[in-house]
Design a protein around this motif. Structure first.
Motif, mmCIF file in Angstrom:
data_model
loop_
_atom_site.group_PDB
_atom_site.id
_atom_site.type_symbol
_atom_site.label_atom_id
_atom_site.label_comp_id
_atom_site.label_asym_id
_atom_site.label_seq_id
_atom_site.Cartn_x
_atom_site.Cartn_y
_atom_site.Cartn_z
ATOM 1 N N VAL A 79 0.294 -4.809 11.228
ATOM 2 C CA VAL A 79 -0.234 -3.629 12.406
ATOM 3 C C VAL A 79 -0.317 -2.512 11.940
ATOM 4 O O VAL A 79 -0.539 -1.652 12.592
ATOM 5 C CB VAL A 79 1.094 -3.807 13.805
ATOM 6 C CG1 VAL A 79 1.158 -5.275 14.294
ATOM 7 C CG2 VAL A 79 2.367 -3.603 13.306
ATOM 8 N N ALA A 80 0.063 -2.213 10.820
ATOM 9 C CA ALA A 80 0.032 -0.959 10.114
ATOM 10 C C ALA A 80 0.079 -0.910 8.687
ATOM 11 O O ALA A 80 0.867 -1.651 8.010
ATOM 12 C CB ALA A 80 1.351 0.151 10.657
ATOM 13 N N ILE A 81 -0.614 -0.148 8.053
ATOM 14 C CA ILE A 81 -0.592 0.191 6.470
ATOM 15 C C ILE A 81 -0.450 1.730 6.214
ATOM 16 O O ILE A 81 -1.200 2.347 6.687
ATOM 17 C CB ILE A 81 -1.973 -0.534 5.960
ATOM 18 C CG1 ILE A 81 -2.046 -1.886 6.217
ATOM 19 C CG2 ILE A 81 -1.660 -0.430 4.631
ATOM 20 C CD1 ILE A 81 -3.251 -2.490 5.720
ATOM 21 N N ALA A 82 0.455 1.908 5.557
ATOM 22 C CA ALA A 82 0.820 3.299 5.006
ATOM 23 C C ALA A 82 -0.355 3.646 3.967
ATOM 24 O O ALA A 82 -1.255 3.035 3.698
ATOM 25 C CB ALA A 82 2.278 3.560 4.258
ATOM 26 N N GLU A 83 -0.542 5.176 3.911
ATOM 27 C CA GLU A 83 -1.313 5.728 2.983
ATOM 28 C C GLU A 83 -1.343 5.175 1.594
ATOM 29 O O GLU A 83 -2.440 5.163 1.015
ATOM 30 C CB GLU A 83 -1.142 7.389 3.072
ATOM 31 C CG GLU A 83 -1.756 7.737 4.127
ATOM 32 C CD GLU A 83 -1.516 9.425 4.099
ATOM 33 O OE1 GLU A 83 -1.471 10.045 3.086
ATOM 34 O OE2 GLU A 83 -1.883 9.952 5.112
ATOM 35 N N ALA A 111 3.227 -1.968 4.623
ATOM 36 C CA ALA A 111 2.632 -2.138 5.859
ATOM 37 C C ALA A 111 3.961 -2.748 6.817
ATOM 38 O O ALA A 111 5.189 -2.624 6.339
ATOM 39 C CB ALA A 111 1.865 -3.540 5.594
ATOM 40 N N GLN A 112 3.497 -2.532 8.104
ATOM 41 C CA GLN A 112 4.474 -3.176 9.066
ATOM 42 C C GLN A 112 3.647 -4.419 9.446
ATOM 43 O O GLN A 112 2.578 -4.411 9.788
ATOM 44 C CB GLN A 112 4.339 -2.300 10.306
ATOM 45 C CG GLN A 112 5.371 -0.786 10.145
ATOM 46 C CD GLN A 112 6.749 -1.205 10.346
ATOM 47 O OE1 GLN A 112 6.998 -1.870 11.391
ATOM 48 N NE2 GLN A 112 7.822 -0.812 9.774
ATOM 49 N N ARG A 146 8.697 -5.431 11.022
ATOM 50 C CA ARG A 146 9.483 -4.976 9.807
ATOM 51 C C ARG A 146 8.410 -4.604 8.689
ATOM 52 O O ARG A 146 7.401 -4.933 8.703
ATOM 53 C CB ARG A 146 10.497 -5.993 9.353
ATOM 54 C CG ARG A 146 10.031 -7.501 8.553
ATOM 55 C CD ARG A 146 11.096 -8.299 8.127
ATOM 56 N NE ARG A 146 12.005 -7.542 7.465
ATOM 57 C CZ ARG A 146 12.236 -7.470 6.084
ATOM 58 N NH1 ARG A 146 11.375 -8.193 5.334
ATOM 59 N NH2 ARG A 146 13.062 -6.705 5.353
ATOM 60 N N PRO A 147 8.930 -3.886 7.664
ATOM 61 C CA PRO A 147 8.146 -3.412 6.682
ATOM 62 C C PRO A 147 7.987 -4.649 5.716
ATOM 63 O O PRO A 147 8.934 -5.516 5.376
ATOM 64 C CB PRO A 147 8.818 -2.207 6.184
ATOM 65 C CG PRO A 147 10.372 -2.422 6.504
ATOM 66 C CD PRO A 147 10.266 -3.122 7.735
#
Lengths: 78, 376, 340
Positions: free
Chosen positions: A10-14, A19-20, A28-29
C-alpha cells in the motif's frame, strides 16, 4: 515451515525498499530488498518481514480454475 | 483475505475430494510425503486427512527447521548467550526447543542471559546499532526461505561496519534432506515408503523448481510443488495420484502464482555471495547429512559468531527410544512410538518431531490424535 | 481535587506510611473512587451480608502497554474481577483494589489509570470499597501492578459451574474472539503493526443477569481470557467429563484479528478476550438464550458455536470450515509469533 502470506503493497518509501503491506486492515512494514519490480497494489508473499515473491494474479486465477475443473471431472464426494 | 480465502473454500474441497477418490485405483496405496512443516500444519489445522480416501497416506516429512536443529547447536547458542555482554536475538520459535539437560533458551533467559525475540533479522541489526557496547548475535535458522534475509543482514552489517553484530548460522538445505530420506536402503526389512513428494511452497519461491528434477529423474519420484493453503494441498495430492497411476515421475508446479522455475535470482545471488555449503551438518532425527547446510564465507568471517566466539560444538545423540528418524522417513506413524503422548508431549518434547507445532508428532498430538481410535 | 498529586513521579515516600502517602490516598484514590464505605477510612469495609450464596474472586493485572485502544490497566482491573464474579451467575457487589507502584512512575499516568478505574467501577455499579498502596524501588516493578478482589451474590435457583455441562448441551459465545489479545500484541513495537483493533474489555454482569433471567437452567459460564476459547473449552470438558464439538464456521472472528493471526502464525482460538463469555445450556434453551444475549449490547454478535459430546477422552474437537476435523488443544506454552 516458512510462514508466509500474500499481502498487498500500500505504500513504498523513497528508498524504494521499505514498504507497507496490508491484509484486511492490518498494516506492517516489510522490506522489498529481495524482490524486483514491485509496485503499489501488487501482492507479495511476505516471510519474516521480507517480500520474497510477487504474486502473479493470472496464475492465481489459473490455479483456482484447475480446482473447479477437477471438481467437474470428479463429481462431488459422498 | 484475498489470495488466502479462495484457497480454503469448503465446497471446492468436497469437489476435489471427489476427484481424488475417483482417481484411486483399487488395491493401490499412495504414500505421499509432504516435506514441509507448512504443509503438515495445514493438513492438521484444516483436517485435510478427513477428505482423503484411506488409500492415500500422508507422511509428514522433516521440513521444519526448528525440529531438525540438533541439541548441540542449541547448546552452542546458549553458550554464546551466557557470555557477559552478549545479546542473543532469536526468532520466538526457538525459545522452547529442548537443549541438553532439559534446558532451553527460555531457561537460559530466566537465568539472566540477555535473549531477545525478534520477528525479523532487521530487528537484530537495530538492536546492534542501539547497543554498541554489547555483542549482538543473531541465531539464524531456517531453510532457503529464511536464508536470504540473513544474507542481506550480513551484507548490511559489513557495509555499515556494524562490528558488534554477528550471525550464528544454522541455515539448512531442502533438497539434501529429501535426498537423505530416499537414500535409505529400499530392500531392507523396513523400507522407506515414499512414493511421491508434495514439494515446498515458500522454499521453492527462492530456489525455483529445478533442484527437484533429480528426484523425478534419478529417484523416479513425482514431485508437485504446492502452496500452503488446504486446496493447494488437495490439488497436489490429485496431481500426484494421477502421476502415480500413469507411471509418470515429473516435477509439476501447482504453486505457479508465487513460484517460477528459476526461483528468486536476486535472493540466490545474495546467498551465493555470503554463504557456502558445509561439508556436513547434523540434523536432529536424521543424523549428519553431507552438503546439507550453509556456513558464512571467509569474506564475511568477521561477522561469523562461530569464529568470533568459542562454541562447544559438541554432538549430542538423539534419545535412544525416540522413533523420530523412522517417523520422518515414513517407516512409523507418530502413535507407534512408545514415547508418543507419554514421556514425549508438546509441553516436554523429547524428539524432534514433537518440538514445534509443525513437527509430525506435535501436529498429530495437537490436532489429530482423535483419529487413533478410528484406526484401532 | 488538588492537582498536586497528579504531578511529578511516584517516590518511595508515597508508600512510606507518612503524610505523602496519606495525601496520595486522599487526593487520588479516595477522591476518584468516592463512596460511603471508602470514605470511612477504616482498614476494612463493613457492609451488611446478604442472605444466600456469596462468591468471591481475585485477579492480578500486569499488562504492557498500560494504556491501549479500548481501555487501560485500570478499567481492565475492574472488568476482569467483575467478570470472574459474574461467571457464577452472581451479581457483583463490592471490589477491593491494591496497587503496587514503581518508584519513578509518572503521577499523571497513575491519575489517568485511577480515573479510568473509577469510571469503570461507577459504570458497572460496583464500588471499590477498600484498597492498599505499596511502592517498590525503581527497577523492581513495571510501572504499576493492580490486584482487585470482588464479592457478589448468587440469585436463588441459579446453579452454574464448570462441572455441569452434559452431552447434547449447546455451546454459545457472546461475540467475536481474540480482540483483546491481538490489540495488545499488535502494540508491541517490534512488530510494527498498525491496526484499527480495540480491546473488548467490558463488564459482563449485566449481560449475565439478562441470560440468567431468560434461562435459569444455564449450566456453565466462563470468560475466555488467557489461553482464549481453546483453554476455556478444555477446562469445561475436563471439569464436566465431556467432549466438545465446535463448528469453526460459526465462531465469530473479526477480519482484522484473523489477518493479524495469519501474519503471526497464531490461532484466534488461543488469543485472550476480556469482554466475552462462553455459555453452555440445555439444547432446548439454546435459541432463547441466544435471543437474550443478542438483545444485550455486549452480546449483539452472540452465536451458537458447538455442542457438548459424550467423549471419555474429553477431547475438544472442531469441524473445520474446510470440511475436516481437528482437535482444539490448550495453548502450548506462551503465545509467541511464529516464523515457521
Amino acid at each position: 515451515m516458512c510462514l508466509a502470506i500474500p499481502a498487498r503493497i500500500v505504500a513504498i518509501a523513497e528508498d524504494g525498499v521499505t514498504a507497507q503491506i496490508e491484509v484486511e486492515g492490518v498494516r506492517r512494514p516489510v522490506s522489498l530488498a529481495l524482490v524486483e519490480g514491485c509496485g503499489i497494489g501488487d501482492y507479495v508473499v511476505v516471510h519474516v518481514g521480507f517480500a520474497l515473491s510477487r504474486l502473479d494474479p493470472m496464475e492465481a486465477e489459473r490455479t483456482l480454475a484447475l480446482f473447479a475443473e477437477a471438481g467437474l471431472t470428479g463429481g462431488a464426494a459422498s | 483475505m484475498k489470495y488466502i480465502d479462495e484457497y480454503r473454500d469448503g465446497a471446492l474441497a468436497r469437489k476435489l475430494a471427489g476427484a481424488i477418490a475417483a482417481e484411486i485405483q483399487p488395491g493401490r496405496r499412495y504414500n505421499i510425503m509432504e516435506f514441509c512443516g507448512g504443509h503438515t500444519h495445514a493438513i492438521a489445522r484444516f483436517g485435510i486427512e478427513d477428505l482423503l480416501p484411506p488409500e492415500v497416506r500422508l507422511i509428514h516429512g522433516p521440513g521444519c527447521p526448528v525440529c531438525v536443529l540438533p541439541v548441540g547447536r542449541i547448546d552452542d547458542a546458549m553458550a554464546i548467550a551466557a557470555r557477559p555482554g552478549v545479546i542473543l536475538c532469536t526468532y520466538a520459535d526457538l525459545m522452547r526447543v529442548p537443549a541438553s539437560n532439559r534446558r532451553s533458551l527460555q531457561s537460559a533467559k530466566a537465568d539472566g542471559a540477555d535473549i531477545r525475540m525478534v520477528y525479523s533479522v532487521e530487528d537484530a541489526l537495530t538492536v546492534a546499532a542501539e547497543n554498541p557496547a554489547a555483542q549482538v548475535v543473531f541465531f539464524a535458522i531456517g531453510f532457503e526461505t529464511t536464508t536470504p534475509p540473513t544474507a542481506l543482514a550480513l551484507v548490511r552489517a559489513k557495509a555499515e561496519g556494524l562490528a558488534n553484530f554477528s550471525v550464528f548460522c544454522n541455515h539448512v538445505l531442502t533438497p539434501s534432506a529429501m535426498e537423505a530420506i530416499l537414500a535409505q536402503p529400499q530392500d531392507g526389512p523396513d523400507p522407506v515408503h515414499v512414493d511421491a513428494f508434495v514439494g515446498p511452497a515458500h522454499v521453492s519461491m527462492v530456489i525455483g523448481t529445478r533442484p527437484y528434477e533429480t528426484f523425478a529423474r534419478d529417484h523416479h519420484r513425482p514431485v508437485v510443488i504446492a502452496g500452503f493453503e488446504p486446496l493447494d494441498v488437495m490439488q497436489a495430492v490429485l496431481m500426484l495420484v494421477r502421476q502415480i497411476n500413469d507411471g509418470r515421475h515429473q516435477v509439476e508446479n501447482e504453486y505457479s502464482r508465487a513460484v517460477v522455475p528459476e526461483g528468486n535470482r536476486k535472493a540466490q545471488a545474495l546467498m551465493e555471495q555470503v554463504l557456502e555449503r558445509r561439508d556436513s551438518f547434523e540434523w536432529r532425527g536424521l543424523g549428519a547429512l553431507p552438503d546439507s547446510a550453509l556456513k558464512i564465507r571467509d569474506s564475511f568471517a568477521d561477522f561469523d559468531a562461530e569464529r568470533r566466539f568459542e562454541v562447544p560444538a559438541r554432538s549430542v545423540p538423539d534419545p535412544k527410544s525416540c522413533e523420530c528418524a523412522a517417523i520422518l522417513r515414513g517407516q512409523r506413524r507418530p502413535e507407534e512410538c512408545k514415547l508418543f503422548g507419554t514421556a514425549c508431549t508438546p509441553e516436554s518434547p523429547i524428539g524432534s518431531c514433537m518440538v514445534s507445532s509443525e513437527g509430525a508428532c506435535a501436529a498429530h498430538w495437537t490436532f489429530g490424535r482423535f483419529r487413533e481410535r478410528r484406526r484401532a | 481535587m488538588s492537582t498536586g498529586s497528579r504531578q511529578g513521579r511516584v517516590e518511595m515516600t508515597h508508600g512510606g506510611g507518612g503524610r505523602a502517602m496519606a495525601r496520595l490516598v486522599e487526593e487520588l484514590f479516595v477522591a476518584a473512587f468516592d463512596n460511603d464505605l471508602l470514605r470511612r477510612r477504616d482498614d476494612q469495609a463493613q457492609f451488611a451480608a446478604p442472605t444466600g450464596r456469596m462468591v468471591m474472586s481475585t485477579d492480578s493485572f500486569v499488562i504492557s502497554p498500560l494504556f491501549f485502544p479500548g481501555g487501560d490497566i485500570g478499567s481492565l482491573a475492574v472488568h476482569g474481577t467483575v467478570n470472574d464474579v459474574a461467571m457464577a451467575g452472581a451479581r457483583p457487589l463490592y471490589l477491593s483494589a491494591a496497587f503496587i507502584l514503581e518508584e519513578g512512575f509518572p503521577l499523571a499516568d497513575l491519575g489517568r489509570i485511577v480515573d479510568s478505574m473509577a469510571a469503570a467501577s461507577k459504570e458497572a455499579g460496583v464500588p471499590v470499597v477498600t484498597g492498599d498502596t505499596k511502592v517498590v524501588e525503581r527497577g523492581k516493578g513495571d510501572g504499576v501492578f493492580i490486584t482487585t478482589a470482588g464479592v457478589g451474590m448468587v440469585p436463588d435457583g441459579v446453579e452454574i459451574g464448570g462441572d455441569r455441562a452434559r452431552p447434547g448441551d449447546a455451546v454459545l459465545i457472546s461475540g467475536t474472539i481474540g480482540d483483546h489479545g491481538m490489540t495488545i500484541l499488535s502494540l508491541r513495537e517490534s512488530l510494527g503493526f498498525e491496526t484499527g483493533l480495540r480491546s473488548d474489555s467490558a463488564a459482563l454482569h449485566g449481560l449475565v443477569a439478562d441470560m440468567v433471567a431468560s434461562v435459569p437452567g444455564l449450566r456453565c459460564l466462563r470468560d475466555p481470557t488467557r489461553g482464549g476459547l481453546a483453554a476455556t473449552m478444555n477446562e469445561i470438558a475436563g471439569l464436566s467429563g465431556v467432549g466438545m464439538m465446535l463448528d469453526e464456521a460459526a465462531i465469530p472472528v473479526r477480519a482484522e484479528v484473523r489477518a493479524a493471526c495469519e501474519l503471526l502464525g497464531l490461532d484466534p482460538l488461543h488469543v485472550a478476550n476480556e469482554g466475552k463469555l462462553v455459555a453452555i445450556c440445555p439444547p432446548e434453551n439454546a435459541d432463547r438464550l441466544l435471543a437474550a444475549m443478542r438483545a444485550h449490547p455486549l452480546g449483539a454478535q452472540a452465536a451458537i458455536i458447538g455442542r457438548v459430546t459424550d467423549d471419555p477422552h474429553h477431547f475438544v474437537q472442531m469441524e473445520t470450515a474446510f470440511g475436516g476435523r481437528r482437535i482444539v488443544d490448550w495453548l502450548n506454552g506462551e503465545q509467541l509469533p511464529r516464523i515457521c
